[in-house]
Design an enzyme around this catalytic site. Structure first.
Site, PDB file in Angstrom:
ATOM      1  N   ASP A   1      32.466  14.721  -9.902  1.00  0.00           N
ATOM      2  CA  ASP A   1      31.083  15.177 -10.024  1.00  0.00           C
ATOM      3  C   ASP A   1      30.896  16.127 -11.193  1.00  0.00           C
ATOM      4  O   ASP A   1      31.309  17.285 -11.137  1.00  0.00           O
ATOM      5  CB  ASP A   1      30.661  15.853  -8.710  1.00  0.00           C
ATOM      6  CG  ASP A   1      29.204  16.303  -8.708  1.00  0.00           C
ATOM      7  OD1 ASP A   1      28.462  15.929  -9.631  1.00  0.00           O
ATOM      8  OD2 ASP A   1      28.816  17.023  -7.772  1.00  0.00           O
TER       9      ASP A   1
ATOM     10  N   ASP B   1      24.127  14.226 -14.346  1.00  0.00           N
ATOM     11  CA  ASP B   1      24.815  14.560 -13.101  1.00  0.00           C
ATOM     12  C   ASP B   1      25.379  13.298 -12.457  1.00  0.00           C
ATOM     13  O   ASP B   1      24.623  12.448 -11.984  1.00  0.00           O
ATOM     14  CB  ASP B   1      23.815  15.240 -12.163  1.00  0.00           C
ATOM     15  CG  ASP B   1      24.419  15.675 -10.842  1.00  0.00           C
ATOM     16  OD1 ASP B   1      25.651  15.609 -10.690  1.00  0.00           O
ATOM     17  OD2 ASP B   1      23.644  16.092  -9.953  1.00  0.00           O
TER      18      ASP B   1
END
Length: 405
Positions: free
Chosen positions: A296, A117
């Site tokens: 992201d 992530d």
């Protein structure tokens, strides 16, 4: 399941010139991507998308709070906190779209599955006292590692769907794609909530790849530790995210996966991978002119403030079904372009189309969603990243985008 490879790209000759000794050879680690957006009948679940929006909002606020605590400076000037972004939403799985890989921890090394992530920094795994809450996950036991050292501090991480993990912090050896980080700060969870149960979260733990300033642990990410310790040939990692042939490269880029040159944009604030964008257009008309964005991999959607997203969809008469989620006829996905660093990148209809909605086989949900309170901040998640080859350059504090090969 779609497969993803974690690879290490670098020329052996460059290793010899740049480093006094050879770094570990290139190797490939298999990763998988889990998708739980669909219901049992194959349609897309709007509730899961809304939960994902809420979770992303909460993640932004957690990072912003950590940044202000660590630096004394406000991270965002335009962000307005929503009342329902505090973690009190209904318990709906927020792991709708996650990239899973493997990492090795401890001495001797043990292999764990992790969620990669770029929208967070910290690294945590189930600990030995987690019990039934971590059932089905592989447990990290610091008492079984000769290199583990307790740090005497606890941690809590919370998510927008109400899920959370809590436990104790340790320093230990972590090996990513054969590159070894020593004394890496990581969490050993004593509690996983339902959102991190095996049913909802297929990985054992989560590994963030953003900057230290948004760390809840007050520590570097695993990759930044590798950079600080001189363990990687280049201070970059790069993603290709697609339905097939995807990979995450550590310490370099894979020239076979992109064509042309990179368009680089500087990181405007070292917290998230935050950059400035030029514009967003739909069907040849620019609707958004100048914006800030976070790149992201932990967000499935493209997200923007409700006011801007509604302007985008007004140009094509899309239907809002509630909560910032929009639908269109499945064969009418618009031509969307996002301009970064003076280069326009087109989004494919395939990446925009999240799948059929409700009982209709002709109505589909679109992967650009609205969120209250974001101001001029956008989140460029997988819907955008599937269309480009992306390099995250820690050494030069910039993000680069290139056309897929």
């Amino acid at each position: 399941m779609r497969s993803l490879s974690l690879c290490l790209i670098a020329a052996l000759q460059a290793f010899v010139v740049a480093l006094p000794q050879l770094l570990p050879p290139s190797l490939s680690i298999s990763l998988t991507k889990r998708s739980t957006l669909s219901t049992s009948d194959g349609h897309v679940d709007p509730a899961s998308i809304r939960a994902h929006i809420s979770s992303t909002e909460a993640k932004l606020w957690r990072g912003a709070a950590a940044f202000e605590r660590n630096t004394g400076v406000a991270l965002f000037s335009s962000l307005t906190k929503r009342a329902d972004a505090s973690g009190s939403d209904p318990l709906v799985d927020d792991s709708n779209e996650r990239w899973y890989g493997t990492v090795e921890v401890g001495t001797p090394l043990q292999t764990f599955t992790i969620d990669c992530d770029t929208g967070s920094t910290d690294f945590f795994l189930p600990g030995p006292s987690c019990g039934d809450a971590c059932s089905g996950h592989k447990v990290y036991n610091p008492n079984s590692s000769s290199s583990a050292e307790p740090l005497g501090r606890s941690f809590v991480v919370e998510y927008g769907d109400g899920s959370m993990a809590t436990g104790d912090l340790y320093a230990d050896t972590v090996s990513l794609a054969g590159f070894e980080a020593t004394a890496q700060t990581l969490g050993a969870a004593s509690l996983y909530s339902y959102g991190f149960s095996l049913e909802n979260f297929g990985a054992d733990g989560l590994m963030g790849m953003a900057f230290e300033s948004i760390s809840r642990f007050g520590a570097n990410s695993v990759f930044q530790t590798l950079v600080a310790q001189g363990a990687v040939p280049e201070s970059v990692f790069a993603f290709k995210l697609a339905s097939s042939g995807s990979e995450l490269c550590i310490g370099g880029v894979n020239s076979a996966l992109y064509q042309g040159s990179f368009t680089y944009t500087p990181v405007t604030q070292q917290g998230y991978w935050q950059i400035a964008g030029d514009g967003i257009g739909i069907n040849g008309k620019e609707i958004v002119n100048g914006f800030s964005a976070i790149v992201d991999t932990g967000t499935s959607l493209i997200m923007g403030d409700t006011s801007y997203v509604s302007q985008l969809y007004a140009a094509i008469n899309a239907t809002e079904i509630g909560g910032g989620v929009y639908s269109l006829p499945c064969d009418a996905m618009p031509n969307v372009t996002i301009t970064l660093g003076g280069t326009s990148f087109a989004l494919s209809a395939e990446s925009l189309n999240f799948g059929t909605y409700g009982s209709s086989a002709n109505t589909c949900l679109v992967g650009i969603a609205g969120s209250d309170g974001l101001g001029d901040l956008w989140i460029l998640g997988d819907v955008f990243l599937r269309n480009v080859y992306t390099v995250f350059d820690v050494g030069n504090s910039r993000v680069g985008f290139a056309e897929l090969a």
